[in-house]
Design a protein around this motif. Structure first.
Motif, short mmCIF file in Angstrom:
data_model
loop_
_atom_site.label_atom_id
_atom_site.label_comp_id
_atom_site.label_asym_id
_atom_site.label_seq_id
_atom_site.Cartn_x
_atom_site.Cartn_y
_atom_site.Cartn_z
N ASP A 148 0.85 -1.19 0.00
CA ASP A 148 0.00 0.00 0.00
C ASP A 148 0.89 1.24 0.00
OD1 ASP A 148 -2.23 -1.53 0.01
OD2 ASP A 148 -2.61 -1.39 2.15
N PRO A 149 0.49 2.31 -0.71
CA PRO A 149 1.36 3.49 -0.86
C PRO A 149 1.73 4.19 0.45
CG PRO A 149 -0.86 3.90 -1.73
CD PRO A 149 -0.75 2.44 -1.49
N ASP A 150 0.89 4.04 1.47
CA ASP A 150 1.19 4.74 2.73
C ASP A 150 2.12 3.95 3.66
OD1 ASP A 150 -0.87 2.91 3.05
OD2 ASP A 150 -1.56 3.88 4.88
N LEU A 151 2.46 2.70 3.27
CA LEU A 151 3.39 1.91 4.09
C LEU A 151 4.82 2.39 3.84
CD1 LEU A 151 1.93 -1.70 3.67
CD2 LEU A 151 1.59 -0.12 5.58
N LYS A 152 5.61 2.41 4.91
CA LYS A 152 6.98 2.94 4.82
C LYS A 152 8.00 1.88 5.20
CE LYS A 152 5.35 7.57 6.02
NZ LYS A 152 5.39 8.66 7.03
N PRO A 153 9.26 2.00 4.73
CA PRO A 153 10.30 1.06 5.16
C PRO A 153 10.52 1.19 6.67
CG PRO A 153 11.02 2.34 3.25
CD PRO A 153 9.75 2.97 3.74
N ALA A 154 10.79 0.07 7.32
CA ALA A 154 11.01 0.08 8.78
C ALA A 154 12.39 0.63 9.10
CB ALA A 154 10.86 -1.33 9.33
N ASP A 155 12.53 1.18 10.29
CA ASP A 155 13.81 1.72 10.74
C ASP A 155 14.75 0.64 11.26
OD1 ASP A 155 12.95 4.31 10.16
OD2 ASP A 155 12.04 4.56 12.15
N HIS A 156 14.20 -0.54 11.54
CA HIS A 156 15.01 -1.61 12.13
C HIS A 156 14.79 -2.90 11.36
CE1 HIS A 156 15.74 0.99 15.61
NE2 HIS A 156 14.45 1.28 15.59
N PRO A 157 15.75 -3.83 11.39
CA PRO A 157 15.56 -5.14 10.75
C PRO A 157 14.59 -6.00 11.57
CG PRO A 157 17.67 -5.05 11.87
CD PRO A 157 17.09 -3.68 11.97
N ARG A 158 14.23 -7.14 11.00
CA ARG A 158 13.29 -8.02 11.71
C ARG A 158 13.97 -8.63 12.93
NH1 ARG A 158 8.66 -9.01 10.14
NH2 ARG A 158 9.10 -8.53 7.94
N PHE A 159 13.30 -8.51 14.06
CA PHE A 159 13.91 -8.90 15.34
C PHE A 159 14.27 -10.37 15.39
CE2 PHE A 159 13.53 -10.59 19.64
CZ PHE A 159 14.40 -9.77 20.34
N CYS A 160 13.35 -11.26 14.96
CA CYS A 160 13.58 -12.70 15.10
C CYS A 160 14.74 -13.19 14.24
CB CYS A 160 12.31 -13.48 14.79
SG CYS A 160 11.75 -13.32 13.07
N GLU A 161 15.06 -12.46 13.15
CA GLU A 161 16.20 -12.83 12.30
C GLU A 161 17.49 -12.23 12.84
OE1 GLU A 161 15.20 -11.36 8.46
OE2 GLU A 161 13.57 -12.81 8.12
N GLU A 162 17.43 -10.98 13.24
CA GLU A 162 18.63 -10.24 13.61
C GLU A 162 19.21 -10.72 14.94
OE1 GLU A 162 21.16 -7.26 11.91
OE2 GLU A 162 19.44 -8.42 11.17
N ILE A 163 18.37 -11.19 15.85
CA ILE A 163 18.85 -11.60 17.17
C ILE A 163 19.79 -12.80 17.07
CG2 ILE A 163 16.91 -13.17 17.66
CD1 ILE A 163 17.02 -12.18 20.57
N LYS A 164 19.66 -13.60 16.01
CA LYS A 164 20.48 -14.81 15.86
C LYS A 164 21.90 -14.49 15.44
CE LYS A 164 16.28 -17.33 14.82
NZ LYS A 164 15.37 -17.75 13.77
N ARG A 165 22.17 -13.23 15.07
CA ARG A 165 23.52 -12.82 14.66
C ARG A 165 24.40 -12.45 15.87
NH1 ARG A 165 22.91 -8.22 10.39
NH2 ARG A 165 25.18 -8.50 10.33
N ASN A 166 23.80 -12.47 17.05
CA ASN A 166 24.54 -12.19 18.30
C ASN A 166 25.25 -10.83 18.27
OD1 ASN A 166 23.80 -14.67 19.47
ND2 ASN A 166 25.48 -15.72 18.41
N LEU A 167 24.58 -9.83 17.74
CA LEU A 167 25.16 -8.48 17.73
C LEU A 167 25.05 -7.85 19.13
CD1 LEU A 167 23.66 -7.24 14.34
CD2 LEU A 167 26.00 -8.03 14.77
N PRO A 168 25.98 -6.95 19.49
CA PRO A 168 26.00 -6.37 20.85
C PRO A 168 24.68 -5.76 21.32
CG PRO A 168 28.02 -5.85 19.70
CD PRO A 168 27.15 -6.53 18.70
N PRO A 169 23.95 -4.96 20.49
CA PRO A 169 22.69 -4.39 20.98
C PRO A 169 21.67 -5.44 21.43
CG PRO A 169 23.34 -3.35 18.92
CD PRO A 169 24.23 -4.53 19.10
#
Length: 616
Positions: A572-593
């Protein structure tokens, strides 16, 4: 209830439960339809069977026994309609041979509907008998008692009872308006529905969802509108049709008015998601409501698949049903035209005997019941179990009915009393022989099979939780998985599948942000607000492929959050890109944050468990 030292302590634990939902004390008897389990626990304690029968088998055998009551009620209904036991036998055979589409008890035993539908079938059988003309006073009173008890038990055991009985009230309203059943008997049935529901409301500690139900508003509106329009059933055909349309408009407006008043007084939002779902499903505007879309995207709440009719045709049920339905609909239309053409109700009821086509009130009720529940099943696959079990009854009745064969043979100019007798017995017997020949060997093979549960990843997870986490630990995750966590480990949950509570729906949406595009700080803060100690992530949800794009859980969350969905396709035209990556995928990379807030403590091929840090 069995683990409690005494029954009173067990009741107290249910009424003041702080071990199910984190940071909350809830009344389980108010929130959930579990009186049947309470009754069974009392019965199990009272009977001298504890040495011989484990509680789980006592529970299973009781539910399977109740399904026998269900089939018996279908048998009796068909017998009452047709006047021969052969009809009941055919209905029972059809129910068993079409069990994929008539029941879910063989693979999901403790469903609320498996408790409720046997009582619903008993109620239909009792109503069919109650609608017989010239019943003796004692028989009528006993039948009313049977209707009341079965209606009450049906309402007590299933949270969706009010919606099923609303359909039933529509049936009574249509038949009453068209002079197809006595008005006084319809009034009794409306009153029993209201009384049964109010009694359940009291037992469920004045559950507001029951008080705000459309059923109570509709039944009260019908009874009020009747008083306002006393001369509804008089006049010629055009006058009657005008009065009926006005009556329908008055009842509709009064129902909406009463329902809105009650909901505003009670500040009721428990069933909001159901109406949002219905509006979106039937095309009254698209919705981004997360709860409504969660239902819309489930196959069980979609349209009835066409392969259902192939299975029903294989047992000859569908062909028989269409045959009987066609003839009874023709008869009903003739009777309706005859009734509406009479100037008064008394003339209508009096001339019924002179009409070349007759339709008994019990037959008319079951016809309308079958049609309305048929529309419900066609629009929502989950409801097919209500329709197809009644289809077995209606089709078997028609094939054994003297009236149906008489009307058909008269239309074909082949009428002969002996021919009717031959047809109403030979056709059902031939179908029974066919069913035995084709399906009996397969059923015997199926009964000889021994199956076992096999899900090593889930078993490993439950064993790990039992061995490595405190008994008071709070777990967050998907509704379905957490129900298993509660059952297998007794741990406290942030959310669970009881979706008829507004605050729990809001909790679930907040917890599900673990599958959305949110920062670790936001997810941590949300989970901690519910007292979460551990969160379980499932790869089957994070990388879901079962649903199409737009119906995956992560897509529903993205749209609800105003974010663009993943993968190729339109947004939909009013949807915008998210400011953050998907949590369930990114958490598996063991990044400090992420590691600052979450520590992985368990992992297998399916599940990842993270412990939340205590820092704010």
């Amino acid at each position: 209830m069995l683990q409690a030292p005494t029954l009173m302590q067990g009741f107290h634990g249910l009424i003041y439960d702080n071990k199910t939902e984190s940071m909350k004390t809830i009344n389980l008897l108010q929130r959930m339809n579990i009186y049947q389990e309470v009754f069974l626990s009392i019965l199990y304690r009272a009977l001298p069977i504890q040495k011989y029968l484990e509680p789980v088998y006592f529970y299973i055998y009781t539910l399977f026994g109740l399904q026998a009551v269900y089939v018996t009620a279908l048998y009796i209904t068909s017998w009452l309609l047709s006047g021969t036991w052969l009809s009941g036998l055919l209905a029972a055979f059809w129910y068993v041979t079409n069990r994929i589409d008539t029941t879910r008890v063989e693979f999901t035993i403790p469903l609320r509907e498996n408790w409720a539908l046997p009582f619903f079938a008993i109620q239909i059988a009792a109503i069919t008998y109650f609608l017989r003309p010239n019943l003796q006073s004692l028989s009528e009173r006993l039948t009313l008692l049977a209707i009341f008890i079965s209606t009450f038990l049906f309402s007590l055991t299933w949270q969706f009872n009010q919606f099923m009985m609303l359909m039933q009230a529509f049936v009574l309203f249509i038949l009453d308006s068209l002079d197809m059943l006595p008005a006084m008997k319809a009034t009794w049935l409306y009153s029993i529905q209201i009384t049964g529901l109010l009694l359940v409301c009291i037992l469920q500690f004045f559950n507001s969802m029951i008080l705000g139900s459309l059923l109570i508003s509709f039944n009260l509106s019908v009874l009020i509108a009747r008083k306002l329009q006393k001369n509804l059933k008089s006049g010629n055909l055009l006058n009657r049709i005008r009065k009926l349309l006005l009556h329908l408009f008055v009842v509709f407006c009064l129902t909406l008015f009463l329902n809105n008043i009650i909901k505003k007084i009670l500040n009721l939002k428990s069933d909001e998601h159901i109406f949002n779902f219905l509006k979106a499903k039937f095309g009254f505007g698209a919705t981004r409501d997360f709860d409504a879309n969660l239902y819309l995207c489930e196959e069980a709440f979609g349209l009835l698949p066409f392969n259902t009719f192939a299975r029903l045709s294989d047992t000859l049920l569908f062909y028989a049903y269409i045959f009987v339905l066609s003839i009874t609909v023709i008869a009903a239309l003739v009777v309706v035209f005859h009734n509406l053409s009479d100037s008064t109700t008394e003339q209508s009821m009096g001339k019924m005997g002179n009409c070349t086509v007759d339709l008994k009130p019990g037959t008319a009720y079951n016809l309308m019941h079958s049609i309305l529940f048929g529309f419900l099943a066609l629009s929502t696959m989950r409801m097919k179990y209500l329709w197809i079990s009644h289809m077995c009854v209606f089709a078997s009745f028609g094939l054994c009915s003297r009236e149906v064969w008489e009307l058909l043979l008269k239309l074909l100019h082949l009428y002969n009393p002996k021919r009717i007798c031959v047809m109403r017995y030979s056709v059902p017997i031939l179908i029974l022989l066919y069913l035995c020949y084709k399906f009996w060997p397969g059923m015997m093979d199926e009964l000889s099979e021994l199956r076992e549960f096999y899900d090593p990843d889930t078993v490993e997870l439950m064993n790990w939780i039992n061995s490595n986490t405190p008994r008071k630990a709070v777990f967050a995750g998907s509704m379905q998985l957490l129900a298993g966590v509660k059952l297998c480990t007794g741990r406290t949950l942030t959310n669970h599948p009881h979706y008829e509570d507004n605050s729990l729906r809001e909790r679930t949406k907040a917890v599900y942000q673990i599958y959305a595009k949110r920062s670790p700080e936001e997810v941590h803060a949300l989970l901690k607000s519910f007292g979460t100690d551990y969160v379980i992530l499932e790869d089957s949800i994070c990388y879901e492929r079962r649903h199409h794009r737009g119906c995956r859980l992560r897509d529903l969350l993205d749209v609800a959050n105003g974010h663009m969905m993943d993968g190729p396709g339109e947004n939909d035209p009013d949807l915008k890109p998210a400011d953050h990556p998907r949590f369930c995928e990114e958490i598996k990379r063991n990044l400090p944050p992420y590691m600052a807030h979450f520590t992985r403590v368990f992992q297998n091929k399916t599940f990842h468990v993270y412990k939340l840090s205590r820092n704010k």
